[in-house]
Design a protein around this motif. Structure first.
Motif: not given
Length: 318
Positions: A75-76, A84-85, A129-131, A164-165
């Motif tokens: 995912v960008i 990578t999720a 925000e994702l993390l 989420i990597t």
């Protein structure tokens, strides 16, 4: 003979039709029945009877909650970071007829929808925000997927991102950033502690200075009071108080001289006349301050007043 064969054949046919018309549905499943290629009814758990030959079971729908793995994908993010999720999704069929006729291959459709929705939601957010907002991401994914699957007779109960990597270089940069942030906090705490220590030391010195000034002030008041009393005594014509005052100061100076760490040897007599004068002045002052004692009563006064005085001897010739 032929009649008997026909009867047996008819009986066998009836038995076969009876067997094929009976359907037992297990708990947790619903069966979709079609008659001549059209939807007829939904069979619920238990004993059911259908019209043989022209009716058939179209689908066996599992009504229990089912889990679907969301495959790992790249995912960008909004700030152009590639992560990578992967995740997991839970759904439950509420309407078996819609789940059978409104969509083809329900599980695959839900899995593909979850993957595309994940890319859409995560692509609109920054990496930080994702993390840090994983719960918000899960809530957005659940709402979007559940709205899309409502027409399929399906309710999505939960959707969770398992991992989420970020790329390795971003992970290393985040580690350095975290270390710098921790170092900055440590320096701030150390500076605050040093500031607090300096403040407390200054407050202690201020309190000590106040107490020392107060002590000097009280000592000065005592000295002034003593000087005033000596002056009043001298004004009244008594030089003994002045001698005592000077003698006391002389003795204090002598004591301080003897206790000095630089003084190794002191040779006596040291102005013994001055010391004697101070002591004599002190003695005179004490004599003047001590009231005179009353005289001792005489032997006659000590005699018992109730005793009879002795009789004088009689004169000769009387």
């Amino acid at each position: 003979m032929e009649l008997g064969i026909l009867v047996i054949a008819a009986f066998v046919l009836v038995v076969i039709l009876a067997i094929t018309s009976v359907r037992t549905v297990p708990q947790g499943f619903n069966f979709i029945v079609e008659r001549l290629g059209r939807y007829q009814e939904t069979l619920h758990p238990g004993f059911n009877v259908i019209f043989p030959v022209i009716s058939s079971i179209r689908a066996k729908v599992d009504m229990r909650e089912t889990v679907v793995d969301v495959p790992s994908q790249s995912v960008i993010t909004k700030d152009n970071a590639a992560v990578t999720a992967d995740g997991v999704l839970y759904f439950q069929v509420l309407d078996p007829m819609k789940a059978t006729y409104e969509v083809n291959d329900l599980q695959r459709a839900i899995q593909t929808l979850a993957m595309t929705t994940t890319r859409t939601v995560m692509g609109s957010m920054d990496l930080d925000e994702l993390l840090s907002q994983r719960e918000a991401i899960n809530a957005n994914l659940l709402r979007a997927v559940d709205e899309a699957t409502a027409s399929w007779g399906v309710r999505v109960t939960r959707i969770e991102l398992r991992d989420i990597t970020p790329p390795d270089d971003i992970v290393q940069a985040m580690g350095r950033q975290l270390k710098a942030e921790r170092l900055r906090r440590a320096q701030i705490l150390e500076a605050d502690a040093e500031k607090e220590s300096q403040i407390r030391i200054a407050q202690g010195k201020l309190e000590a200075a106040k107490l020392e000034a107060e002590a000097r002030e009280r000592l000065a008041e005592a000295e002034a009071k003593a000087t005033r009393l000596v002056s009043e005594a001298v004004a009244q014509g008594s030089n003994q108080a002045l001698g005592y005052f000077l003698g006391q100061k002389y003795m204090e100076a002598l004591k301080a001289f003897a206790a000095s760490p630089n003084q190794k040897t002191m040779i006596l007599p040291v102005e013994l006349a001055g010391v004697a004068g101070a002591l004599s002045g002190l003695g005179e002052l004490l004599r003047d301050a001590t009231p005179p004692r009353p005289p001792e009563p005489s032997a006659a006064a000590k005699r018992n007043p109730w005793s009879v005085p002795p009789t004088a001897p009689a004169a000769d010739g009387e």
